[in-house]
Design a protein around this motif. Structure first.
Motif: not given
Lengths: 378, 378
Positions: B26-30, B32-33, B43-44, B62-63
């Motif tokens: 979750x940390x990584x996903x957030x 990048x968002x 994107x990142x 992302x994506x």
């Protein structure tokens, strides 16, 4: 606007600073320092919600006054105190005449000779519940005044917004450090409980593991080790005898001294412990400490006959702590020796059985009275 | 200047968001968002340093393109790739013509049909070492253009400063989630290792604890439980037989079926486990689950004769998992039953021995093939 940019940049930096540790005490200290620097106030204080009683307790404040009050102030969460009101309502408050606010809790001032004149108070919210309250006290005037000490500036709405933002970061950091600390306590508690369950089968009197942890930490504290090293020693000491789980009852529980064969089976316990625990990824260094706690400095120990600094430092420390406790503890077939005799035995074997540097640290700890516990042979 | 204030306010909010979980994914996903929203880019992506090999690996982007690449891209830390250079030097970079940069790693584009035109790349530093690299890719033009998809805007120094600030927060959040996850793995690994050491004394064939954990989680997944509840089940299943540490070898190791007296001693193991573990502060709910895994839904079990929902849900789940494994496992004195027979036995006892709701979830898991493991009777 430039002032606003400067403040926001500060806030970002403080956020990183507060989050950069999982040590609850450091988090709280940094949170208060950040509050003072960001808001520009005389001091700051932090109340936390006690998860058991649901009360607020004054966790910490900067300076001597704060330290004096620690653990003395407890407030119910209701509208009869400022912090209680903020925790209850979840609203933050600006109070620029604290002394005349009926909710002001005067006991704190009386006990500490510190007086609050102006105050910001914001709730700390994590996952939708209030976990505490953050206060900024006595705003510093932007231009120093030449009048009395009491001449504080007023807080404004913009100060409060900034404190709320900081409070948001502080609440998260406190919550993360709590989660980490709780997990650590569960882990250490579990290992301790299981070690003692194994120990109960042994001929030692109870509490051996706990005492070896305690003695090892006493020695380690006089050796200038890092926090990581201290943690490793604590865990290895907690686990040092856990390999006895694999020793048969008839040997563990024998009421008389062990014969040669029995002793050599018993001496497998460090290696057995290693076999059990070595596959646990994060514990490799800890397990090495546990494996070699019966090695001797002169190479005459077991299981591997390592000598000198080949033996991990953790193991050399536990060796001294373990030997001390073995000597002073009662056995079914003999009474424990007095501490003074055990002390002479250990110092007399520095350089042969034990690492002389570890024995030096042991000597400092022992002569400072750290090895005399009331429950030593309980 | 107003834009600057808006960005800084965003940064503060994102910092709170990224830090508000200790789940590494979750940390990584957030992170990048937050990068996309803050910098305004297509994107990142995030590279992390592999602590074992010292290489960078493409952790996440992302994506769909990002997901395709996960775990396929690995880069050494040197000046032959953009991310490698940034990790090596600790410097951040603005590259507004990525396709013509000799360090650009083209394999990623080839594999994913994603093309990078403009890029910001900042190192993630935690405690003075680089733990990864954060990239913002293809800046969105502030005014949408009516030309080709490739018409990206240039990145400026101010974008890079913002990415660096965000990177600072991201590095801390990643490091905290790693510390938490490592500690958790050490804890669970330790409990598993010790449970298996106890189990080795038992007449069960090896791997019982691991299988009961696995089966319990299979059942639990079909019951819509919270993450906390799932964790509690995992720990309780890991610990369910740990009380056998207190049972004498002669009973644990007996090669023939137990007689009445022996069976009643053996039946003390849930209560013994409870006695050992109940003083561990954070584990009260877990320990309750462990204590009652031999209770029966109709009240005829042990140690307390609880019935129905009086029995903690955790215990009702482990009861089914434990019974299934007991039936299919070999004993020294009999061969294990086939899985189909164990299945009939459990469904036939729904409402008497077992909670019917748990048996429903078991049935879903079993018919989906989740209970058929190759190592079931290893």
């Amino acid at each position: 606007m430039e002032e606003k940019v400067r403040q926001l940049e500060c806030l970002t930096q403080f956020s990183a600073l507060i989050n950069s540790t999982l040590d609850p005490e450091l988090v709280r200290e940094k949170a208060l320092e950040a509050t003072c620097a960001l808001i520009g106030c005389e001091t700051a204080s932090l109340y936390l919600v006690d998860r058991k009683t649901g009360e607020l307790y004054w966790e910490t404040a900067l300076g001597d006054a704060g330290r004096q009050l620690k653990n003395t102030v407890r407030l119910p969460i209701n509208d009869r105190s400022i912090a209680g009101y903020v925790a209850m309502s979840g609203e933050s408050l600006i109070i620029n005449d604290v002394q005349n606010d009926p909710r002001h809790f005067k006991k704190a001032s009386t006990q500490s000779s510190f007086r609050t004149y102006t105050m910001l108070c914001a709730p700390l919210k994590a996952r939708d519940s209030v976990i505490g309250v953050l206060q900024a006290l006595n705003k510093l005037p932007s231009v120093p005044r030449r009048q009395s000490m009491h001449d504080w500036a007023d807080f404004f709405e913009s100060d409060l917004r900034l404190l709320e933002s900081l409070g948001h970061q502080v609440a998260i950091a406190i919550e993360n450090s709590r989660l980490y600390t709780d997990l650590k306590q569960s882990f250490y508690g579990t290992v301790e409980a299981l070690s003692e369950a194994v120990e109960k089968k042994d001929r030692y009197t109870g509490g051996h593991t706990q005492r070896v942890v305690y003695y090892s930490m006493c020695i380690a504290r006089h050796m200038n080790l890092s926090t990581e090293e201290m943690e490793r020693i604590r865990l290895a000491a907690l686990m040092h005898d856990i390999g006895k789980i694999g020793i048969e009852d008839r040997i563990l529980k024998k009421q008389n001294p062990l014969d040669g064969d029995e002793r050599s089976i018993m001496q497998k316990h460090p290696e057995l412990g290693y076999d059990i625990m070595s596959r646990v990824e994060g514990l490799r260094d800890v397990v090495a400490g546990m494996r070699y706690h019966h090695e001797r400095w002169d190479g005459g120990g077991y299981p591997s006959g390592l000598a000198g600094v080949e033996i991990p430092l953790v193991a050399r420390i536990i060796a001294v702590a373990d030997a001390f406790d073995a000597m002073v503890s009662n056995r079914p077939y003999r009474k424990g020796h007095p501490a003074s005799k055990a002390y002479e035995e250990i110092t007399g074997n520095a350089g042969t059985q034990f690492d002389p540097v570890v024995v030096d640290a042991f000597t400092i700890a022992f002569t400072a009275g750290e090895f005399i516990q009331s429950d030593i042979t309980d």
